[in-house]
Scaffold this motif. Structure first.
Motif, PDB file in Angstrom:
ATOM      1  N   HIS A 231       0.727  -1.376   0.026  1.00  0.00           N
ATOM      2  CA  HIS A 231       0.110  -0.035   0.042  1.00  0.00           C
ATOM      3  C   HIS A 231       0.935   1.088   0.187  1.00  0.00           C
ATOM      4  CE1 HIS A 231       0.589   1.254   4.173  1.00  0.00           C
ATOM      5  NE2 HIS A 231       0.704  -0.078   4.522  1.00  0.00           N
ATOM      6  N   LYS A 232       2.163   1.318   0.333  1.00  0.00           N
ATOM      7  CA  LYS A 232       2.894   2.354   0.282  1.00  0.00           C
ATOM      8  C   LYS A 232       4.024   2.343  -0.609  1.00  0.00           C
ATOM      9  CE  LYS A 232       5.895   4.651   3.557  1.00  0.00           C
ATOM     10  NZ  LYS A 232       6.863   4.793   4.692  1.00  0.00           N
ATOM     11  N   ASP A 233       4.591   1.437  -0.704  1.00  0.00           N
ATOM     12  CA  ASP A 233       5.876   1.384  -1.749  1.00  0.00           C
ATOM     13  C   ASP A 233       5.396   0.987  -3.249  1.00  0.00           C
ATOM     14  OD1 ASP A 233       7.823   2.102   0.152  1.00  0.00           O
ATOM     15  OD2 ASP A 233       8.010   0.117   0.957  1.00  0.00           O
ATOM     16  N   LYS A 234       4.329   0.375  -3.395  1.00  0.00           N
ATOM     17  CA  LYS A 234       3.595  -0.174  -4.560  1.00  0.00           C
ATOM     18  C   LYS A 234       4.506  -1.200  -5.219  1.00  0.00           C
ATOM     19  CE  LYS A 234       0.406   2.719  -3.715  1.00  0.00           C
ATOM     20  NZ  LYS A 234      -0.979   2.448  -3.254  1.00  0.00           N
ATOM     21  N   TYR A 235       5.224  -1.961  -4.372  1.00  0.00           N
ATOM     22  CA  TYR A 235       6.077  -3.084  -5.225  1.00  0.00           C
ATOM     23  C   TYR A 235       5.549  -4.200  -5.788  1.00  0.00           C
ATOM     24  CZ  TYR A 235      10.348  -0.536  -3.062  1.00  0.00           C
ATOM     25  OH  TYR A 235      11.304   0.307  -2.699  1.00  0.00           O
ATOM     26  N   LEU A 236       4.356  -4.498  -5.261  1.00  0.00           N
ATOM     27  CA  LEU A 236       3.564  -5.737  -5.464  1.00  0.00           C
ATOM     28  C   LEU A 236       2.684  -5.701  -6.693  1.00  0.00           C
ATOM     29  CD1 LEU A 236       3.420  -6.651  -1.704  1.00  0.00           C
ATOM     30  CD2 LEU A 236       5.271  -7.000  -3.293  1.00  0.00           C
ATOM     31  N   GLN A 237       1.722  -4.700  -6.628  1.00  0.00           N
ATOM     32  CA  GLN A 237       0.681  -4.672  -7.617  1.00  0.00           C
ATOM     33  C   GLN A 237       0.078  -5.609  -8.067  1.00  0.00           C
ATOM     34  OE1 GLN A 237       2.535  -1.789 -10.361  1.00  0.00           O
ATOM     35  NE2 GLN A 237       4.143  -1.407  -8.990  1.00  0.00           N
ATOM     36  N   PRO A 238      -0.632  -6.589  -7.347  1.00  0.00           N
ATOM     37  CA  PRO A 238      -1.212  -7.602  -7.640  1.00  0.00           C
ATOM     38  C   PRO A 238      -2.694  -7.352  -8.656  1.00  0.00           C
ATOM     39  CG  PRO A 238      -2.024  -7.266  -5.476  1.00  0.00           C
ATOM     40  CD  PRO A 238      -0.680  -6.285  -5.712  1.00  0.00           C
ATOM     41  N   GLU A 239      -3.053  -6.300  -8.408  1.00  0.00           N
ATOM     42  CA  GLU A 239      -4.348  -5.841  -9.349  1.00  0.00           C
ATOM     43  C   GLU A 239      -3.857  -5.626 -10.880  1.00  0.00           C
ATOM     44  OE1 GLU A 239      -5.030  -4.117  -5.122  1.00  0.00           O
ATOM     45  OE2 GLU A 239      -3.472  -4.154  -6.550  1.00  0.00           O
ATOM     46  N   ASN A 240      -2.725  -5.270 -11.097  1.00  0.00           N
ATOM     47  CA  ASN A 240      -2.093  -5.117 -12.370  1.00  0.00           C
ATOM     48  C   ASN A 240      -2.258  -6.572 -13.004  1.00  0.00           C
ATOM     49  OD1 ASN A 240      -1.480  -2.526 -11.931  1.00  0.00           O
ATOM     50  ND2 ASN A 240       0.637  -2.772 -12.302  1.00  0.00           N
ATOM     51  N   PHE A 241      -1.869  -7.638 -12.196  1.00  0.00           N
ATOM     52  CA  PHE A 241      -1.747  -9.055 -12.715  1.00  0.00           C
ATOM     53  C   PHE A 241      -3.135  -9.574 -12.938  1.00  0.00           C
ATOM     54  CE2 PHE A 241      -1.690 -13.642 -11.875  1.00  0.00           C
ATOM     55  CZ  PHE A 241      -0.859 -13.907 -12.771  1.00  0.00           C
ATOM     56  N   ALA A 242      -4.237  -9.292 -11.922  1.00  0.00           N
ATOM     57  CA  ALA A 242      -5.454  -9.645 -12.279  1.00  0.00           C
ATOM     58  C   ALA A 242      -6.053  -8.945 -13.631  1.00  0.00           C
ATOM     59  CB  ALA A 242      -6.267  -9.230 -11.028  1.00  0.00           C
ATOM     60  N   ALA A 243      -5.608  -7.429 -13.633  1.00  0.00           N
ATOM     61  CA  ALA A 243      -6.294  -6.923 -14.845  1.00  0.00           C
ATOM     62  C   ALA A 243      -5.672  -7.635 -16.225  1.00  0.00           C
ATOM     63  CB  ALA A 243      -6.080  -5.494 -14.704  1.00  0.00           C
ATOM     64  N   ALA A 244      -4.317  -7.871 -15.897  1.00  0.00           N
ATOM     65  CA  ALA A 244      -3.733  -8.366 -17.394  1.00  0.00           C
ATOM     66  C   ALA A 244      -4.117  -9.626 -17.744  1.00  0.00           C
ATOM     67  CB  ALA A 244      -2.485  -8.523 -17.128  1.00  0.00           C
ATOM     68  N   ALA A 245      -4.704 -10.484 -16.602  1.00  0.00           N
ATOM     69  CA  ALA A 245      -5.406 -11.843 -17.007  1.00  0.00           C
ATOM     70  C   ALA A 245      -6.430 -11.526 -17.771  1.00  0.00           C
ATOM     71  CB  ALA A 245      -5.261 -12.707 -15.519  1.00  0.00           C
ATOM     72  N   LYS A 246      -7.579 -10.647 -17.042  1.00  0.00           N
ATOM     73  CA  LYS A 246      -8.795 -10.308 -17.715  1.00  0.00           C
ATOM     74  C   LYS A 246      -8.595  -9.966 -19.128  1.00  0.00           C
ATOM     75  CE  LYS A 246     -13.086  -8.097 -16.356  1.00  0.00           C
ATOM     76  NZ  LYS A 246     -13.676  -6.983 -15.603  1.00  0.00           N
ATOM     77  N   GLU A 247      -7.777  -8.987 -19.207  1.00  0.00           N
ATOM     78  CA  GLU A 247      -7.527  -8.567 -20.592  1.00  0.00           C
ATOM     79  C   GLU A 247      -7.279  -9.354 -21.627  1.00  0.00           C
ATOM     80  OE1 GLU A 247      -4.284  -5.689 -22.822  1.00  0.00           O
ATOM     81  OE2 GLU A 247      -4.876  -5.281 -20.658  1.00  0.00           O
ATOM     82  N   ALA A 248      -6.226 -10.520 -21.154  1.00  0.00           N
ATOM     83  CA  ALA A 248      -5.834 -11.607 -22.123  1.00  0.00           C
ATOM     84  C   ALA A 248      -6.964 -12.597 -22.212  1.00  0.00           C
ATOM     85  CB  ALA A 248      -4.509 -12.081 -21.533  1.00  0.00           C
ATOM     86  N   GLY A 249      -7.856 -12.776 -21.394  1.00  0.00           N
ATOM     87  CA  GLY A 249      -8.885 -13.832 -21.520  1.00  0.00           C
ATOM     88  C   GLY A 249      -8.601 -14.828 -20.967  1.00  0.00           C
ATOM     89  N   TYR A 250      -7.563 -14.818 -19.904  1.00  0.00           N
ATOM     90  CA  TYR A 250      -7.124 -16.034 -19.208  1.00  0.00           C
ATOM     91  C   TYR A 250      -8.279 -16.742 -18.621  1.00  0.00           C
ATOM     92  CZ  TYR A 250      -4.505 -19.062 -16.056  1.00  0.00           C
ATOM     93  OH  TYR A 250      -3.955 -20.154 -15.097  1.00  0.00           O
ATOM     94  N   LYS A 251      -8.485 -18.146 -18.866  1.00  0.00           N
ATOM     95  CA  LYS A 251      -9.778 -18.732 -18.613  1.00  0.00           C
ATOM     96  C   LYS A 251      -9.748 -19.100 -16.875  1.00  0.00           C
ATOM     97  CE  LYS A 251     -10.196 -20.879 -23.040  1.00  0.00           C
ATOM     98  NZ  LYS A 251      -8.900 -20.286 -23.688  1.00  0.00           N
ATOM     99  N   GLY A 252      -8.634 -19.452 -16.396  1.00  0.00           N
ATOM    100  CA  GLY A 252      -8.878 -19.413 -14.974  1.00  0.00           C
ATOM    101  C   GLY A 252      -9.314 -18.204 -13.944  1.00  0.00           C
ATOM    102  N   THR A 253      -9.554 -18.493 -12.988  1.00  0.00           N
ATOM    103  CA  THR A 253     -10.083 -17.305 -12.012  1.00  0.00           C
ATOM    104  C   THR A 253      -8.750 -16.854 -11.367  1.00  0.00           C
ATOM    105  OG1 THR A 253     -12.118 -18.116 -11.610  1.00  0.00           O
ATOM    106  CG2 THR A 253     -11.010 -16.679  -9.955  1.00  0.00           C
TER     107      THR A 253
END
Length: 288
Positions: A231-253
């Motif tokens: 939340h402070k350093d922004k090193y991890l960014q899991p939301e970016n990964f989730a958004a990329a998976a959705k954009e790519a149409g990754y079939k798994g959750t």
């Protein structure tokens, strides 16, 4: 023999083996811990656990509680080290987040790192092949992967770069988009060079956009909301990964769980390790 056994410890009815061996990938002596559950099976599935910055194989072995659930469900656990140690490269011991303890699970292409800092090949190829020769009752053809922080990044990248190799993947507080944070810039820049197209080959958020294998299982991620790296350093960014998976149409959750009150440490990992163990036990065919 490929391995020297430095300790053999009884735990949860099974055995934790502390091993060392000479590595051709890193050209150094490497340590690895392996937990074998109490089982009479001739073919025991395996979970690889990749640790985070500064860790040795002992950190997760002593603090994660993963072996308890490995014993319960019937899979072995491999705990590799996080970098070469004692390579003798100038400056490798100066920073906690680069060099010793911070191999970043890449194969370095830049001097002076390229001779020793080849943790990608070590973890996903050399180590598994040597362990398969040492433990005849472990089935390295039925293997899953998880990890924490740098190791969570390594687990996600390793799964996506090796279609069909790992049955499942999960991560605790992973560095999901290293191209877009200071840790990635430092480590990729030094190990891989200035050309960012070479960085894309290891960034999970980039890799999932081009992942085309038909096997696309659910990916489990836990992230502590009180984790300063999140939340402070922004090193991890899991939301970016989730958004990329959705954009790519990754079939798994992408099962992303942001959990209030938890930080980045092993108190957090041990609180949710049962869910991750069950996630992998199901994929490995050990439970319904």
């Amino acid at each position: 023999m490929s391995f020297t056994t430095n300790a053999e410890i009884a735990q949860f009815g099974g055995k934790l083996y502390k091993l060392s061996h000479d590595s051709t990938s890193t050209k150094t002596k490497m340590e690895v811990n392996v937990f074998v559950p109490p089982s009479t099976a001739s073919s025991i599935p395996v979970l690889m656990y990749l640790s985070g910055l500064t860790c040795t194989p002992n950190n997760a072995s002593e603090k994660s509680f993963l072996q308890y659930f490995a014993s319960k469900f019937g899979f072995a656990v491999v705990f590799p080290d996080t970098s070469p140690r004692g390579a003798g490269i100038e400056g490798e011991d100066e920073l906690y987040d680069f060099g010793t303890g911070a191999g970043f699970y890449v194969d370095a292409t830049q001097e002076p790192w390229l001779q020793n800092y080849n943790m990608y090949s070590y973890v996903h190829k050399e180590l598994l092949e040597k362990l398969a020769g040492h433990f005849s009752n472990l089935d390295f053809g039925k293997i899953s992967i998880t990890g924490h922080s740098m190791g969570g990044y390594g687990a996600l990248a390793g799964f996506l770069k090796n279609p069909g190799k790992y049955q499942s993947v999960s991560a605790f507080a992973p560095i999901c988009n290293p191209l877009n944070c200071a840790w990635g810039e430092k480590n990729f820049g030094n190990y891989l060079g200035a050309e960012k197209s070479d960085w894309y080959k290891y960034d999970p958020t980039c890799l999932i956009k081009s992942y085309t294998d038909s096997y696309q299982p659910d990916i489990l991620i836990h992230q502590g909301a009180a984790d300063g790296f999140y939340h402070k350093d922004k090193y991890l960014q899991p939301e970016n990964f989730a958004a990329a998976a959705k954009e790519a149409g990754y079939k798994g959750t992408i099962d992303l769980n942001i959990v209030d009150g938890y930080d980045h440490l092993y108190f957090f990992i041990s609180s949710f390790v049962e869910q991750h163990a069950l996630h992998h036990a199901k994929a490995l065919g050990l439970v319904e």
